[in-house]
Motif scaffolding. Sequence first.
Motif, PDB file in Angstrom:
ATOM      1  N   PHE A 135       0.822  -1.204   0.000  1.00 51.71           N
ATOM      2  CA  PHE A 135       0.000   0.000   0.000  1.00 51.71           C
ATOM      3  C   PHE A 135       0.861   1.261   0.000  1.00 51.71           C
ATOM      4  CE2 PHE A 135      -2.789  -3.282   1.658  1.00 51.71           C
ATOM      5  CZ  PHE A 135      -3.941  -3.056   0.928  1.00 51.71           C
ATOM      6  N   GLU A 136       2.095   1.144   0.508  1.00 53.46           N
ATOM      7  CA  GLU A 136       2.985   2.298   0.498  1.00 53.46           C
ATOM      8  C   GLU A 136       3.370   2.673  -0.926  1.00 53.46           C
ATOM      9  OE1 GLU A 136       6.343   1.445   2.912  1.00 53.46           O
ATOM     10  OE2 GLU A 136       5.166   1.098   4.713  1.00 53.46           O
ATOM     11  N   GLN A 137       3.377   1.686  -1.813  1.00 54.19           N
ATOM     12  CA  GLN A 137       3.799   1.930  -3.184  1.00 54.19           C
ATOM     13  C   GLN A 137       2.620   2.037  -4.149  1.00 54.19           C
ATOM     14  OE1 GLN A 137       6.958   2.636  -3.427  1.00 54.19           O
ATOM     15  NE2 GLN A 137       7.046   2.158  -1.248  1.00 54.19           N
ATOM     16  N   SER A 138       1.417   2.004  -3.623  1.00 54.85           N
ATOM     17  CA  SER A 138       0.233   2.083  -4.473  1.00 54.85           C
ATOM     18  C   SER A 138       0.165   3.438  -5.175  1.00 54.85           C
ATOM     19  CB  SER A 138      -1.028   1.874  -3.632  1.00 54.85           C
ATOM     20  OG  SER A 138      -2.186   2.115  -4.414  1.00 54.85           O
ATOM     21  N   THR A 139      -0.266   3.419  -6.419  1.00 54.37           N
ATOM     22  CA  THR A 139      -0.446   4.669  -7.167  1.00 54.37           C
ATOM     23  C   THR A 139      -1.931   5.013  -7.294  1.00 54.37           C
ATOM     24  OG1 THR A 139      -0.410   3.431  -9.261  1.00 54.37           O
ATOM     25  CG2 THR A 139       1.681   4.335  -8.476  1.00 54.37           C
ATOM     26  N   GLU A 140      -2.759   4.327  -6.520  1.00 55.00           N
ATOM     27  CA  GLU A 140      -4.198   4.587  -6.540  1.00 55.00           C
ATOM     28  C   GLU A 140      -4.604   5.447  -5.348  1.00 55.00           C
ATOM     29  OE1 GLU A 140      -6.431   1.007  -6.622  1.00 55.00           O
ATOM     30  OE2 GLU A 140      -6.064   0.610  -8.739  1.00 55.00           O
ATOM     31  N   VAL A 141      -5.559   6.325  -5.583  1.00 53.69           N
ATOM     32  CA  VAL A 141      -6.136   7.104  -4.490  1.00 53.69           C
ATOM     33  C   VAL A 141      -7.652   6.914  -4.506  1.00 53.69           C
ATOM     34  CG1 VAL A 141      -4.360   8.869  -4.232  1.00 53.69           C
ATOM     35  CG2 VAL A 141      -6.100   9.157  -5.981  1.00 53.69           C
ATOM     36  N   GLU A 159      -0.711   6.811 -12.324  1.00 54.85           N
ATOM     37  CA  GLU A 159       0.190   6.305 -13.361  1.00 54.85           C
ATOM     38  C   GLU A 159      -0.571   5.803 -14.586  1.00 54.85           C
ATOM     39  OE1 GLU A 159       2.997   3.444 -11.990  1.00 54.85           O
ATOM     40  OE2 GLU A 159       4.276   4.951 -11.031  1.00 54.85           O
ATOM     41  N   LEU A 160      -1.767   5.266 -14.365  1.00 61.70           N
ATOM     42  CA  LEU A 160      -2.513   4.657 -15.468  1.00 61.70           C
ATOM     43  C   LEU A 160      -3.610   5.554 -16.028  1.00 61.70           C
ATOM     44  CD1 LEU A 160      -2.924   1.010 -14.078  1.00 61.70           C
ATOM     45  CD2 LEU A 160      -1.154   1.892 -15.611  1.00 61.70           C
ATOM     46  N   ASP A 161      -4.148   6.441 -15.199  1.00 62.28           N
ATOM     47  CA  ASP A 161      -5.267   7.283 -15.632  1.00 62.28           C
ATOM     48  C   ASP A 161      -4.792   8.683 -16.027  1.00 62.28           C
ATOM     49  OD1 ASP A 161      -7.203   5.287 -15.095  1.00 62.28           O
ATOM     50  OD2 ASP A 161      -7.191   5.823 -12.966  1.00 62.28           O
ATOM     51  N   GLU A 162      -5.397   9.211 -17.073  1.00 64.25           N
ATOM     52  CA  GLU A 162      -5.141  10.594 -17.483  1.00 64.25           C
ATOM     53  C   GLU A 162      -6.300  11.425 -16.948  1.00 64.25           C
ATOM     54  OE1 GLU A 162      -4.885  14.205 -19.080  1.00 64.25           O
ATOM     55  OE2 GLU A 162      -6.471  12.957 -19.952  1.00 64.25           O
ATOM     56  N   LEU A 163      -5.995  12.441 -16.141  1.00 65.38           N
ATOM     57  CA  LEU A 163      -7.017  13.148 -15.370  1.00 65.38           C
ATOM     58  C   LEU A 163      -8.108  13.767 -16.242  1.00 65.38           C
ATOM     59  CD1 LEU A 163      -8.117  14.043 -12.682  1.00 65.38           C
ATOM     60  CD2 LEU A 163      -6.519  15.975 -12.700  1.00 65.38           C
ATOM     61  N   GLU A 164      -7.729  14.402 -17.340  1.00 65.60           N
ATOM     62  CA  GLU A 164      -8.719  15.049 -18.208  1.00 65.60           C
ATOM     63  C   GLU A 164      -9.704  14.017 -18.764  1.00 65.60           C
ATOM     64  OE1 GLU A 164     -10.460  18.377 -20.083  1.00 65.60           O
ATOM     65  OE2 GLU A 164      -8.761  18.352 -18.686  1.00 65.60           O
ATOM     66  N   GLU A 165      -9.160  12.934 -19.283  1.00 68.10           N
ATOM     67  CA  GLU A 165     -10.003  11.871 -19.847  1.00 68.10           C
ATOM     68  C   GLU A 165     -10.847  11.209 -18.757  1.00 68.10           C
ATOM     69  OE1 GLU A 165      -9.472   7.580 -22.208  1.00 68.10           O
ATOM     70  OE2 GLU A 165      -7.721   8.798 -21.691  1.00 68.10           O
TER      71      GLU A 165
END
Length: 259
Positions: A135-141, A159-165
């Motif tokens: 969980f320390e290395q998770s890139t999800e919020v 890392e995987l999602d583009e905020l605008e899209e």
Amino acid sequence: FQEAFEEGGALHGKKVYLFGCTEPQLVPYQGQNHVMNVPAIVAIVSPFPPSDKMGINSVQRETEEIVPMKQMKMDWVPYIPMENRDTEVLRLKSQVYILSCTQRRAALRHLKIDRLKKFEYCLPYFYHPLKEDEFEQSTEVQIVFPAEDKPVLCEFDWELDELEEFTDNLIKDEALSEGQKDEFKEFVKSKVRESKKANREAREARKRAREELSADARAAFENMKFYKFYPKKTDDSPDVSSVKSPFINRYYGKAHEVL
């Protein structure tokens, strides 16, 4: 479970810390499948208490709390069997402690709602200074955005999602209004910053903890073992062998052995 404490058992002669948990599982019983809360006992073999803290977290809570056990009126207390107390203790030949609530029963009936919710969502906490927490290395919020009609609940991976899209898709799905687009994006950015900071601080804390460990403490953590025990099938109880899982909770991770 008691067999584990007998001679030749996994827990015989060991110092053991126990806590219980339940897991909702689909279990076959009397020709039908039933959703049941299957009980399990977690046993930690360790020369010292595995933790003196509890974690409080849920989907509904925006933030996670790590609090001292004593704040939640919890503690590791010596296990003394109620029946045949003297003979059982002598026969056990193990030092056994259980995670127990020290709050008086009468007081439990008068807890305020907020306090009661904390009890519902608290989990035994464990921090392993020698192992990196996934969980320390998770890139999800986790996002809980107070939108106009109802909150937007979602997970954003920086890392995987583009905020605008990502935001446009929420608007397209009518989960978010066009008028709140910019506010939502700023909200997500702030959550990402918080998460990155928390990850960085966790890595630094783990590094410091490793450096401060004594040789004995390091050896204890390296040799610490987690066991998970499920009920055995009886004539009047279901067979849960098909739903056994090594997963304990997000802090302890997986058991070394499931019995």
